[in-house]
Design a protein around this motif. Structure first.
Motif, mmCIF file in Angstrom:
data_model
loop_
_atom_site.group_PDB
_atom_site.id
_atom_site.type_symbol
_atom_site.label_atom_id
_atom_site.label_comp_id
_atom_site.label_asym_id
_atom_site.label_seq_id
_atom_site.Cartn_x
_atom_site.Cartn_y
_atom_site.Cartn_z
ATOM 1 N N THR A 4 0.844 -1.196 0.000
ATOM 2 C CA THR A 4 0.000 0.000 0.000
ATOM 3 C C THR A 4 0.876 1.243 0.000
ATOM 4 N N LYS A 5 0.523 2.222 -0.830
ATOM 5 C CA LYS A 5 1.318 3.452 -0.931
ATOM 6 C C LYS A 5 0.744 4.523 -0.007
ATOM 7 N N ILE A 6 1.533 4.931 0.954
ATOM 8 C CA ILE A 6 1.131 5.956 1.909
ATOM 9 C C ILE A 6 1.911 7.237 1.659
ATOM 10 N N GLU A 85 -1.513 29.744 -2.057
ATOM 11 C CA GLU A 85 -2.307 28.556 -1.750
ATOM 12 C C GLU A 85 -2.509 27.707 -3.001
ATOM 13 N N PHE A 86 -2.788 28.363 -4.109
ATOM 14 C CA PHE A 86 -2.966 27.627 -5.362
ATOM 15 C C PHE A 86 -1.686 26.888 -5.737
ATOM 16 N N LEU A 87 -0.554 27.544 -5.536
ATOM 17 C CA LEU A 87 0.737 26.924 -5.839
ATOM 18 C C LEU A 87 0.870 25.595 -5.096
ATOM 19 N N MET A 88 0.548 25.610 -3.781
ATOM 20 C CA MET A 88 0.650 24.389 -2.978
ATOM 21 C C MET A 88 -0.342 23.336 -3.461
ATOM 22 N N LEU A 89 -1.595 23.745 -3.661
ATOM 23 C CA LEU A 89 -2.611 22.800 -4.122
ATOM 24 C C LEU A 89 -2.223 22.157 -5.445
ATOM 25 N N ASN A 90 -1.813 22.982 -6.375
ATOM 26 C CA ASN A 90 -1.495 22.509 -7.714
ATOM 27 C C ASN A 90 -0.299 21.569 -7.718
ATOM 28 N N ARG A 91 0.756 21.935 -7.024
ATOM 29 C CA ARG A 91 1.984 21.133 -7.072
ATOM 30 C C ARG A 91 1.851 19.847 -6.266
ATOM 31 N N VAL A 92 1.177 19.920 -5.128
ATOM 32 C CA VAL A 92 0.939 18.689 -4.370
ATOM 33 C C VAL A 92 0.053 17.751 -5.180
ATOM 34 N N GLY A 93 -0.973 18.324 -5.805
ATOM 35 C CA GLY A 93 -1.880 17.508 -6.603
ATOM 36 C C GLY A 93 -1.181 16.785 -7.728
ATOM 37 N N LYS A 94 -0.237 17.442 -8.384
ATOM 38 C CA LYS A 94 0.497 16.820 -9.482
ATOM 39 C C LYS A 94 1.322 15.637 -8.999
ATOM 40 N N VAL A 95 1.977 15.798 -7.837
ATOM 41 C CA VAL A 95 2.755 14.690 -7.277
ATOM 42 C C VAL A 95 1.827 13.536 -6.902
ATOM 43 N N ALA A 96 0.705 13.862 -6.254
ATOM 44 C CA ALA A 96 -0.236 12.834 -5.807
ATOM 45 C C ALA A 96 -0.809 12.053 -6.987
ATOM 46 N N GLN A 97 -1.140 12.773 -8.048
ATOM 47 C CA GLN A 97 -1.695 12.113 -9.227
ATOM 48 C C GLN A 97 -0.674 11.168 -9.865
ATOM 49 N N LYS A 98 0.554 11.609 -9.919
ATOM 50 C CA LYS A 98 1.610 10.800 -10.539
ATOM 51 C C LYS A 98 1.919 9.558 -9.715
ATOM 52 N N GLN A 99 1.936 9.716 -8.385
ATOM 53 C CA GLN A 99 2.352 8.618 -7.529
ATOM 54 C C GLN A 99 1.211 7.664 -7.168
#
Length: 368
Positions: A4-6, A85-99
């Motif tokens: 499981t990926k955490i 805030e958008f910067l954080m949302l956008n960049r975290v989201g990109k990592v989360a989607q990829k991983q």
């Protein structure tokens, strides 16, 4: 079978100095594939021995244009109150989607807000700090899979009757039986962690100024305000070696060997400063406190609820007024019965050992 990926979402710069997060990562790594998303820093050390995706705060022209356009249309841009805030949302989201993580552990309110704005499933909350946060009111406290926090009073303060699977784990290292070395240098005191006025660095400086037989070894980040005070008010003590500034990073696994060379540790919270006179610091989950104890080092600290184990187990001296005179007296008291205080320190360390305390939480995650 794939693990499981955490994802541990920890959007703050001092990750390298967050023992609870690092210890949790190591505990999870046996049974899970674990990664951390954190923030790049120009002040704090960068971790190289764990898998961390560091998010840059640097602005990008295309991203800022995207924010301006889509602020009026929808999506993440509308959820953010500003570009940062958008910067954080956008960049975290990109990592989360990829991983493609399966489970998220959000560390404090900003992380929880980010996770909830993305609609991540299986979001668990890890509470480290209870200082005032603009994100707390914007989070859904009901929509959590579990809460990991240090003390019951801190949970009650935050959730006020909301029931969640709750795991109480102190900000402590895993207890390992140690041989106490000969501590010949009686007059050198250890001040671990961040040296700032709120954490009582000036109290330690006042001690060496009034009692020059003592030395204080500062280990960790030294705030500019403290450096200025040393160079303007305590320059003689600094040049005479009474004040040692040591900012070299030591990995968590090596901290015990460093600390156990010292006889007494200092752990202060100066409530005279408004930013420290609050519930968070009154019930402080002090990482350095438990590091001292794990090394069998008696503690002189502030008389607050968060350090009450010291008084309860007689593992040091707590002071309501940590003046130079009172610290000096506390040192003398500890030295008169030193081995007694050492053994009591180890008792607390064993009771709150991270590896044992975390087991119910690990079991819960495996079966969630």
């Amino acid at each position: 079978m794939a693990k499981t990926k955490i994802c541990i979402l920890a959007p703050f710069e001092h990750l390298a100095y967050s023992p609870t997060v690092l210890n949790l990562y190591d505990a999870l790594a046996t049974d899970f594939e674990v990664e951390i998303i954190s923030i790049e820093s120009t002040i704090f050390s960068r971790l190289t021995d764990r898998k961390v995706h560091y998010i840059s705060r640097k602005k990008k022209g295309a991203e800022k244009l995207y924010y301006k356009i889509f602020k009026k249309i929808g999506g993440l841009a509308q959820k953010a109150q500003n570009y940062q805030e958008f910067l954080m949302l956008n960049r975290v989201g990109k990592v989360a989607q990829k991983q493609a993580y399966t489970t998220y552990i959000a560390v404090d309110w900003e992380a929880l807000w980010i996770a909830q704005q993305h609609g991540f499933s299986q979001v668990h909350f890890l509470s480290l700090e209870l200082t005032e946060s603009l994100y707390e009111a914007r989070c859904d406290k009901n929509n959590l899979k579990s809460v990991f926090i240090q003390r019951q009073d801190r949970y009650d303060y935050v959730f006020k009757g909301i029931k969640h699977p709750t795991f109480l784990v102190q900000n402590a290292p895993t207890f390992v039986p140690i041989d106490i070395p000969a501590r010949e240098e009686k007059n050198t005191l250890l001040f671990c962690g961040t040296a700032s006025r709120g954490f009582g660095a000036p109290l330690a400086l006042n001690l060496v100024e009034k009692y020059p037989q003592y030395n204080v070894h500062f280990k960790g980040t030294i705030y500019d305000e403290i450096r200025t005070q040393i160079y303007t008010q305590h320059i003689d003590a600094y040049y005479h070696g009474n004040i040692i500034l040591d900012t070299a990073y030591i990995a968590e696994k090596d901290m015990l060997d460093f600390i156990k060379k010292f006889r007494i540790g200092l752990c202060f919270y100066d409530m005279r400063y408004k930013e420290f006179d609050n519930f968070n610091y009154q019930t402080a989950p002090s990482g350095k406190l438990f590091k001292y104890l794990a090394a069998g080092v008696p503690v002189i600290g502030s008389d607050i609820a968060g350090l009450s184990y010291i008084k309860e187990y007689e593992a040091g001296i707590l002071l309501q007024k940590p003046t130079a005179e009172n610290i000096h007296h506390a040192i003398e008291t500890i030295e008169k019965n030193y081995d007694f205080y050492v053994q009591n320190a180890l008792k607390i360390a064993k009771k709150f050992s991270f590896a044992e305390s975390i087991e119910p939480y690990l079991h819960f995650l495996k079966n969630s």
